[in-house]
Design an enzyme around this catalytic site. Structure first.
Site: not given
Ligand code: MG
Length: 390
Positions: A164, A189, A214, A239, A263
């Site tokens: 992250k 991300d 991301e 995402d 997801k």
């Protein structure tokens, strides 16, 4: 297929360690385990796993509970469904609330596959028996912690490391990892922490051969993501932006990304997730399945989804015992080989929540039944969990 009874349980699962992203820090994971009983006596499980407070999406556990209890479950209990897709389409009458929908829809898919006596992955059209697994690492307190976390993850065999990032913690940690560990599949991300004005800064990541960056920009901004992708060599993966088949179509039409993290809990269930997969496959856009620090119930659904043919990149589906003190399923999901998880072979998702774990971690429980079966003895309440102390 008719649904006779739905049990909702909010579970509070302690995390092994705090998990930090650009949105904030989680120390406990609360989700909703959904249990459905169909008219054939089959039971299916799903998990609604929004993150509270509602920073990743607009949903929280509290809103998902309300929408499930007041709208989605009554709708599901009143109908007769040819297939889980039919139910999923009917749930579309309620706007958004995708995590809530996904939890219920997943439980129905599980019951449907158990009724067919087949693994859910096979019912969905999956083509693989094992899923390659990567790991997502939260923002650590310091660089030394990052190095030790990545060292352990590489030793464990994870097929991709994703860290992250946020402004002030981006280029230098990536440079540090490349200097220490050389070439290995690495991604970052940003969880929407940057603006298009940061494009020149983000271009500095191009020299590190990242697998992806991301969600660098705002979740609603497809136009700026397209502009950023034109300026970056690093592939952009979306995402948070992808909440539906329509949003995926927008992203592909505009060139906002080069890959998509799917997801089911972010797009309303396995049915829309599979449709987004099919769209991306037709456009030559690879997809992979992200994680939400969910329990083994949600993770087993994500594994089944990841068996579809265009899930060609490693999934962020580490075994839940990496981040949860205790999972709710038994036996637990584990690596079948370093960085690989074998899809459970049993019918449905192939795993079942343990009654003892549900009793231990349930903090709220309710049960809804078909209106004409209110007195059916078949679904007698579980006394242990209706106790006022849970
Ligand atoms: Mg993400």
């Amino acid at each position: 297929m008719q649904i006779e009874c739905i049990v909702l349980r909010e579970v509070a699962l302690p995390l092994r360690a705090p998990f930090t992203t650009s949105y904030g820090t989680l120390t406990e994971r609360r989700t909703i385990v959904v249990e459905v009983h169909d008219d054939g006596g089959f039971v299916g499980y799903g998990e609604a796993a929004p993150i509270s407070p509602p920073l990743y999406t607009e949903e929280s556990v509290g809103t998902a509970w309300h929408i499930l209890e007041s709208y989605l479950c009554p709708l599901a209990l009143q109908g007769e469904w040819e297939s889980p897709e039919a139910l999923s389409d009917a749930l579309g009458a309620v706007r958004r609330n995708y995590a809530a929908k996904a939890g219920l829809e997943a439980a129905v898919w599980d019951a449907y596959a158990r009724r067919a006596g087949r693994p859910l992955a096979a019912v969905l059209g999956g083509c693989r028996a094992h899923v390659e697994v990567g790991i997502a690492l939260g923002i650590p307190p310091d660089a030394r912690t990052l190095l030790s976390q990545v060292e352990r993850a590489l030793e464990a065999g994870y097929r991709r490391i994703k860290i992250k990032v946020q402004p002030g913690w981006d280029v230098e940690p990536v440079r540090l990892l490349r200097r220490h560990f050389g070439a290995f599949p690495l991604a970052v991300d940003a969880n929407a922490a940057y603006r298009l004005e940061d494009a020149d800064h983000l271009r500095r990541l191009d020299e590190f051969s990242l697998e992806m960056i991301e969600q660098p920009l705002d979740w609603e901004d497809f136009v700026d993501h397209a502009a950023l992708q034109r300026r970056l060599a690093t592939p952009i993966c979306l995402d948070e932006s992808i909440t539906s088949l329509a949003s995926a179509r927008q992203a592909l039409a505009l060139g906002s990304c080069s890959m998509i993290n799917i997801k089911a809990g972010r797009v309303g269930g396995l049915t829309p997730a599979r449709r987004i997969h099919d769209l991306c496959r037709a456009h030559g856009i690879p997809v992979w399945c992200g994680g939400l620090l969910e329990s083994g119930v949600g993770r087993a659904h994500s594994l089944a989804l990841s068996a579809l043919p265009n899930f060609t990149l490693p999934a962020d589906l580490a075994p839940p015992d990496r981040y949860l003190v205790h999972d709710v399923i038994a036996p637990p999901l584990t690596f079948s080989a370093p960085g690989m998880i074998a899809l459970p072979e049993g019918a449905g998702i192939g795993v079942t929540p343990s009654a003892a774990a549900l009793a231990q971690y349930t903090v709220r429980r309710t049960e809804l039944r078909r209106p004409d079966r209110l007195k059916a003895a078949r679904f007698a309440p579980e006394k242990k969990e209706t106790d006022a102390s849970v």
